[in-house]
Design a protein around this motif. Structure first.
Motif, mmCIF file in Angstrom:
data_model
loop_
_atom_site.group_PDB
_atom_site.id
_atom_site.type_symbol
_atom_site.label_atom_id
_atom_site.label_comp_id
_atom_site.label_asym_id
_atom_site.label_seq_id
_atom_site.Cartn_x
_atom_site.Cartn_y
_atom_site.Cartn_z
ATOM 1 N N ASN A 147 0.822 -1.207 0.000
ATOM 2 C CA ASN A 147 0.000 0.000 0.000
ATOM 3 C C ASN A 147 0.854 1.254 0.000
ATOM 4 O OD1 ASN A 147 -2.612 -0.799 -0.251
ATOM 5 N ND2 ASN A 147 -3.173 -0.562 1.871
ATOM 6 N N LEU A 148 1.882 1.270 0.853
ATOM 7 C CA LEU A 148 2.755 2.440 0.958
ATOM 8 C C LEU A 148 3.489 2.699 -0.349
ATOM 9 C CD1 LEU A 148 4.257 1.895 4.538
ATOM 10 C CD2 LEU A 148 2.681 3.709 3.837
ATOM 11 N N THR A 149 3.847 1.634 -1.063
ATOM 12 C CA THR A 149 4.603 1.772 -2.303
ATOM 13 C C THR A 149 3.733 2.248 -3.467
ATOM 14 O OG1 THR A 149 6.073 -0.024 -1.594
ATOM 15 C CG2 THR A 149 6.096 0.563 -3.941
ATOM 16 N N THR A 196 -5.429 -2.425 -9.345
ATOM 17 C CA THR A 196 -5.650 -3.870 -9.422
ATOM 18 C C THR A 196 -4.435 -4.677 -8.976
ATOM 19 O OG1 THR A 196 -7.210 -3.491 -11.246
ATOM 20 C CG2 THR A 196 -6.458 -5.748 -10.906
ATOM 21 N N PRO A 197 -3.198 -4.409 -9.500
ATOM 22 C CA PRO A 197 -2.042 -5.149 -8.988
ATOM 23 C C PRO A 197 -1.797 -4.879 -7.501
ATOM 24 C CG PRO A 197 -1.508 -4.043 -11.054
ATOM 25 C CD PRO A 197 -2.829 -3.519 -10.614
ATOM 26 N N MET A 198 -2.026 -3.628 -7.058
ATOM 27 C CA MET A 198 -1.813 -3.291 -5.649
ATOM 28 C C MET A 198 -2.737 -4.112 -4.757
ATOM 29 S SD MET A 198 -2.246 0.406 -3.736
ATOM 30 C CE MET A 198 -4.034 0.462 -3.923
ATOM 31 N N GLU A 199 -4.018 -4.159 -5.120
ATOM 32 C CA GLU A 199 -4.987 -4.924 -4.340
ATOM 33 C C GLU A 199 -4.678 -6.419 -4.404
ATOM 34 O OE1 GLU A 199 -7.761 -3.950 -2.614
ATOM 35 O OE2 GLU A 199 -7.646 -1.803 -2.967
ATOM 36 N N MET A 200 -4.268 -6.879 -5.562
ATOM 37 C CA MET A 200 -3.952 -8.291 -5.750
ATOM 38 C C MET A 200 -2.830 -8.736 -4.807
ATOM 39 S SD MET A 200 -4.782 -10.909 -7.648
ATOM 40 C CE MET A 200 -4.150 -12.515 -8.122
ATOM 41 N N LEU A 201 -1.739 -7.970 -4.774
ATOM 42 C CA LEU A 201 -0.601 -8.322 -3.925
ATOM 43 C C LEU A 201 -0.937 -8.158 -2.448
ATOM 44 C CD1 LEU A 201 2.282 -6.659 -5.979
ATOM 45 C CD2 LEU A 201 1.695 -9.084 -5.872
ATOM 46 N N LYS A 202 -1.668 -7.098 -2.118
ATOM 47 C CA LYS A 202 -2.048 -6.858 -0.722
ATOM 48 C C LYS A 202 -2.891 -8.008 -0.180
ATOM 49 C CE LYS A 202 -5.490 -4.274 0.279
ATOM 50 N NZ LYS A 202 -6.431 -3.136 0.391
ATOM 51 N N ILE A 203 -3.836 -8.471 -0.973
ATOM 52 C CA ILE A 203 -4.714 -9.562 -0.537
ATOM 53 C C ILE A 203 -3.926 -10.855 -0.346
ATOM 54 C CG2 ILE A 203 -6.594 -11.071 -1.319
ATOM 55 C CD1 ILE A 203 -7.832 -8.521 -2.603
ATOM 56 N N GLN A 204 -2.966 -11.125 -1.243
ATOM 57 C CA GLN A 204 -2.173 -12.352 -1.101
ATOM 58 C C GLN A 204 -1.338 -12.324 0.182
ATOM 59 O OE1 GLN A 204 -3.374 -14.353 -3.282
ATOM 60 N NE2 GLN A 204 -4.234 -12.528 -4.237
ATOM 61 N N LEU A 205 -0.776 -11.160 0.505
ATOM 62 C CA LEU A 205 0.037 -11.045 1.723
ATOM 63 C C LEU A 205 -0.833 -11.173 2.975
ATOM 64 C CD1 LEU A 205 2.405 -8.143 0.615
ATOM 65 C CD2 LEU A 205 3.046 -10.521 0.981
ATOM 66 N N PRO A 258 5.303 -15.793 1.988
ATOM 67 C CA PRO A 258 5.882 -15.210 0.769
ATOM 68 C C PRO A 258 5.928 -13.690 0.852
ATOM 69 C CG PRO A 258 3.602 -15.835 0.384
ATOM 70 C CD PRO A 258 3.947 -16.328 1.764
ATOM 71 N N THR A 259 6.886 -13.104 0.134
ATOM 72 C CA THR A 259 6.978 -11.652 0.054
ATOM 73 C C THR A 259 6.240 -11.173 -1.195
ATOM 74 O OG1 THR A 259 9.025 -11.707 -1.251
ATOM 75 C CG2 THR A 259 9.244 -11.736 1.158
ATOM 76 N N ALA A 260 6.022 -9.844 -1.281
ATOM 77 C CA ALA A 260 5.339 -9.279 -2.445
ATOM 78 C C ALA A 260 6.138 -9.548 -3.724
ATOM 79 C CB ALA A 260 5.144 -7.776 -2.248
ATOM 80 N N PRO A 296 1.422 6.515 -6.544
ATOM 81 C CA PRO A 296 1.116 6.587 -7.988
ATOM 82 C C PRO A 296 -0.361 6.390 -8.294
ATOM 83 C CG PRO A 296 2.345 4.582 -7.454
ATOM 84 C CD PRO A 296 2.408 5.460 -6.260
ATOM 85 N N GLU A 297 -1.051 5.601 -7.472
ATOM 86 C CA GLU A 297 -2.490 5.396 -7.713
ATOM 87 C C GLU A 297 -3.251 6.708 -7.574
ATOM 88 O OE1 GLU A 297 -6.491 3.794 -5.609
ATOM 89 O OE2 GLU A 297 -4.597 3.843 -4.529
ATOM 90 N N LYS A 298 -3.000 7.437 -6.474
ATOM 91 C CA LYS A 298 -3.696 8.708 -6.258
ATOM 92 C C LYS A 298 -3.247 9.754 -7.276
ATOM 93 C CE LYS A 298 -6.272 7.634 -2.797
ATOM 94 N NZ LYS A 298 -6.260 6.214 -3.155
#
Length: 259
Positions: free
Chosen positions: A5-7, A55-64, A100-102, A11-13
């Motif tokens: 999220n921090l990363t 979409t990629p941000m949410e995807m990775l966040k949910i997996q973590l 696993p890491t992002a 760019p999303e906003k």
């Protein structure tokens, strides 16, 4: 999932706010005031553009986040199995899997499914973010104008902040009721790891049907209250940073190359 999220939230906003201004500029006629419909179209364009990062941000966040939940579930099951077999000699110690890491998740998705793997749940993300932007941006623009003494002068920063908070909370409350079901569906579709007795879904319609049948209609509003609480200060801060022009100030400090 905080690091992801921090990363990617910056760019999303940035894409969302800049895209809204871009579409507002091109939809305006000779600098005249935009109609409500055109403001909503600009918001629609901004919401569509932001999913490139969302979409990629949410995807990775949910997996973590799922990794911690699944690990805790596996640990509990291993402990129960160990207790049931404690009388047996030479019981094996439970194996604790590393989370696993992002970066590892990204590499695995790209290797196995290509770039499309990072954009799983794109349709549900669009269904969530586009309606929100259609509500938020016109509401913010009109609230922000109330603090402008002159149309050619920017409103004071506190007006932009309060407008962002009010518009964010209002749009967030609306989204919590109208768009949150899409957020729930998106989260279920993007979750790659399944716990014990958890369903798998083939698409938006299949996911909607299974949630409705097994969990009832209230399941579609899970997390709506927290989402509405977070959105108000988030967009208030984002709008202040954007309207004050902090990015432009920092860019002006950089040495300019002469042609």
């Amino acid at each position: 999932g905080a690091a992801v999220n921090l990363t990617l939230v910056t760019p999303e906003k940035a894409i969302k706010l800049a895209a809204n201004d871009f579409f507002r500029h091109h939809l305006s006629k000779d600098g005249k005031k935009l109609t409500l419909l055109r403001e909503m179209l600009a918001g629609c364009g901004a919401g569509t553009c932001q999913v490139i990062v969302t979409t990629p941000m949410e995807m990775l966040k949910i997996q973590l986040q799922d990794a911690g939940r699944i690990a805790a579930q596996n640990k509990l099951m291993a402990a129960q199995a160990q207790l049931s077999s404690s009388s047996a000699a030479g019981a094996a110690e439970p194996v604790v899997e590393a989370r696993p890491t992002a970066t590892q998740i990204t590499r695995e998705l790209l290797r196995s499914k290509g770039i499309a793997g990072l954009y799983k749940g794109l349709g549900a993300t669009l269904l969530r973010d586009v309606p929100f932007s259609i509500v938020y941006f016109p509401l913010f623009a009109n609230l922000n104008k109330l603090g402008q003494k002159d149309p050619s002068v920017k409103a004071p920063f506190y007006v932009s902040f309060l407008s962002g908070c009010v518009a964010g909370s209002t749009a967030g409350s609306t989204a919590a009721v109208a768009v949150n079901p899409c957020d729930v569906i998106k989260t279920r579709l993007q979750s790659l790891q399944r716990g014990v007795n958890e369903d798998t879904y083939s698409g938006i319609l299949d996911c909607t049907k299974k949630i409705w049948q097994k969990e009832g209609p209230t399941a579609f509003l899970k997390g709506a209250y927290c989402r509405a609480l977070v959105i108000a200060p988030l967009f208030g801060i984002a709008q202040v940073v954007y309207f004050i022009g902090i990015a432009e100030f920092l860019l002006d400090m950089l040495p300019k190359h002469r042609a």
